[in-house]
Design a protein around this motif. Structure first.
Motif, PDB file in Angstrom:
ATOM      1  N   ARG A  67       0.843  -1.192   0.000  1.00 60.28           N
ATOM      2  CA  ARG A  67       0.000   0.000   0.000  1.00 60.28           C
ATOM      3  C   ARG A  67       0.881   1.246   0.000  1.00 60.28           C
ATOM      4  O   ARG A  67       1.689   1.443   0.921  1.00 60.28           O
ATOM      5  N   LEU A  68       0.747   2.074  -1.019  1.00 54.94           N
ATOM      6  CA  LEU A  68       1.502   3.312  -1.088  1.00 54.94           C
ATOM      7  C   LEU A  68       0.801   4.401  -0.278  1.00 54.94           C
ATOM      8  O   LEU A  68      -0.416   4.336  -0.045  1.00 54.94           O
ATOM      9  N   SER A  69       1.564   5.392   0.152  1.00 56.32           N
ATOM     10  CA  SER A  69       1.011   6.423   1.033  1.00 56.32           C
ATOM     11  C   SER A  69       0.024   7.339   0.313  1.00 56.32           C
ATOM     12  O   SER A  69      -0.804   7.989   0.945  1.00 56.32           O
ATOM     13  N   HIS A 301      10.627   7.434  -5.610  1.00 49.98           N
ATOM     14  CA  HIS A 301       9.539   7.265  -6.573  1.00 49.98           C
ATOM     15  C   HIS A 301       8.207   7.000  -5.879  1.00 49.98           C
ATOM     16  O   HIS A 301       7.141   7.257  -6.445  1.00 49.98           O
ATOM     17  N   TYR A 302       8.273   6.501  -4.669  1.00 55.62           N
ATOM     18  CA  TYR A 302       7.056   6.105  -3.953  1.00 55.62           C
ATOM     19  C   TYR A 302       7.371   6.027  -2.462  1.00 55.62           C
ATOM     20  O   TYR A 302       8.540   6.010  -2.050  1.00 55.62           O
ATOM     21  N   ILE A 303       6.321   5.979  -1.667  1.00 54.18           N
ATOM     22  CA  ILE A 303       6.456   5.768  -0.218  1.00 54.18           C
ATOM     23  C   ILE A 303       5.481   4.673   0.177  1.00 54.18           C
ATOM     24  O   ILE A 303       4.285   4.744  -0.128  1.00 54.18           O
ATOM     25  N   ILE A 304       5.995   3.639   0.808  1.00 53.67           N
ATOM     26  CA  ILE A 304       5.159   2.508   1.221  1.00 53.67           C
ATOM     27  C   ILE A 304       4.558   2.793   2.602  1.00 53.67           C
ATOM     28  O   ILE A 304       5.292   3.081   3.554  1.00 53.67           O
ATOM     29  N   ARG A 305       3.265   2.706   2.678  1.00 50.67           N
ATOM     30  CA  ARG A 305       2.590   2.915   3.956  1.00 50.67           C
ATOM     31  C   ARG A 305       2.504   1.620   4.768  1.00 50.67           C
ATOM     32  O   ARG A 305       2.726   1.612   5.961  1.00 50.67           O
ATOM     33  N   GLU A 306       2.165   0.532   4.072  1.00 49.72           N
ATOM     34  CA  GLU A 306       2.129  -0.778   4.739  1.00 49.72           C
ATOM     35  C   GLU A 306       2.199  -1.876   3.698  1.00 49.72           C
ATOM     36  O   GLU A 306       1.920  -1.661   2.517  1.00 49.72           O
TER      37      GLU A 306
END
Length: 309
Positions: A67-69, A301-306
């Motif tokens: 899941r991305l932020s 490029h992205y930030i992972i939330r979980e």
């Protein structure tokens, strides 16, 4: 020992399509000689996509999610999936989550991969139901990209592809700000082969690619693989500068023979034309400067939330 295939599927608000995609993939791999895992990358969905993924992955050990932020875009979501691939995977399959990339084509793609091809990509062949305008704009995009860039993409090239394990580390190392994966897939080389397919019918929801997003995607593709637009801008400036010299004989003639230089309409039209040309050239330069500016920030490029990986 069975070879392991990792499947990456970026999704955004695809709550109704996820169970259908999973069932279709299970049917494909049910009697295949491969182990497989499916990783969904939730690219900022605001429906029940994440809840469904959590529920299914809790009981199915082959299903994973990232899941991305927020919504980072399709290409960055794919990059998040690629970065998650471990050395245990022999190949990765990238596909969309709306069933327009037909899962039944996967065995054919895997057969080509087994023949020794490192990249097996697909070419979309639209049927007669596709609007003529969409066909023309798609064809124009690929023609323009091939003419002004340093790569050559097949018309209709899609993000539905297989990458061999030797290619995956190359994609992991890409850190440019505007990713254009179908272009990078062609640029990396290796042994490649194309397979044609007719896109399936979207079961639920609507396409996330608006006209605005498609234009932006086209500009990203062109400016990511060539500086030729800058040369075109320079050539245009030089050509019109030479043409402007044609006014000199007319001015001299008017001066000596006392001819009044009239024609405000043509004058204003000329000014407007050259003003627009200058703005276009500045816009092209601005695109490249903007890419340098964003690249210099070195943001992820992205930030992972979980994730359950």
């Amino acid at each position: 020992m069975k070879k392991r295939i990792s499947i990456l599927i970026p999704v955004c608000n695809e709550e109704k399509n996820i169970p259908i995609v999973i069932d279709a993939l299970k049917s494909v791999f049910e009697e295949s000689p491969y182990e497989h895992t499916v990783t969904f990358i939730d690219d900022g969905s605001n429906d029940h996509t994440l809840e469904i993924l959590k529920k299914i992955s809790a009981v199915d050990p082959q299903i994973f999610f990232i899941r991305l932020s927020r919504n980072f875009g399709h290409q960055n979501a794919l990059k998040a999936g690629i970065d998650s691939i471990t050395e245990k995977s022999d190949a990765v399959i990238m596909m969309d989550g709306d069933l327009q990339h037909p899962p039944e084509l996967i065995p054919v793609m895997l057969q080509k991969w087994e023949e020794g091809f490192d990249v097996v990509y697909t070419i979309r062949k639209d049927d007669t139901k596709v609007p003529l305008l969409k066909k023309k704009t798609s064809s124009l995009f690929y023609d323009l990209l091939n003419k002004v860039s340093d790569i050559e993409l097949d018309t209709g090239a899609a993000d539905f592809r297989i990458l061999d394990k030797k290619v995956i580390p190359v994609f992991k190392n890409f850190n440019e700000s505007d990713l254009f994966l179908r272009g990078l897939s062609k640029w990396v080389g290796f042994r490649q082969v194309a397979i044609e397919y007719t896109p399936g019918v979207r079961f639920n929801g609507q396409s996330k690619y608006t006209i605005k997003k498609m234009i932006r995607f086209a500009l990203q593709g062109i400016t990511s693989f060539s500086t030729k637009p800058l040369y075109i801008a320079a050539y245009l400036g030089f050509a019109f500068s030479m043409l402007s010299l044609l006014y000199i004989p007319y001015i001299i003639y008017s001066y000596f023979f006392e001819k009044t230089i009239s024609g405000w309409t043509s004058l204003i039209a000329t000014i407007a034309f050259f003003g627009g040309l200058q703005l276009m050239i500045l816009g092209i330069i601005g695109l490249y400067l903007g890419k340098l500016f964003m690249q210099s920030k070195n943001r992820p490029h992205y930030i992972i939330r979980e994730s359950n990986l």
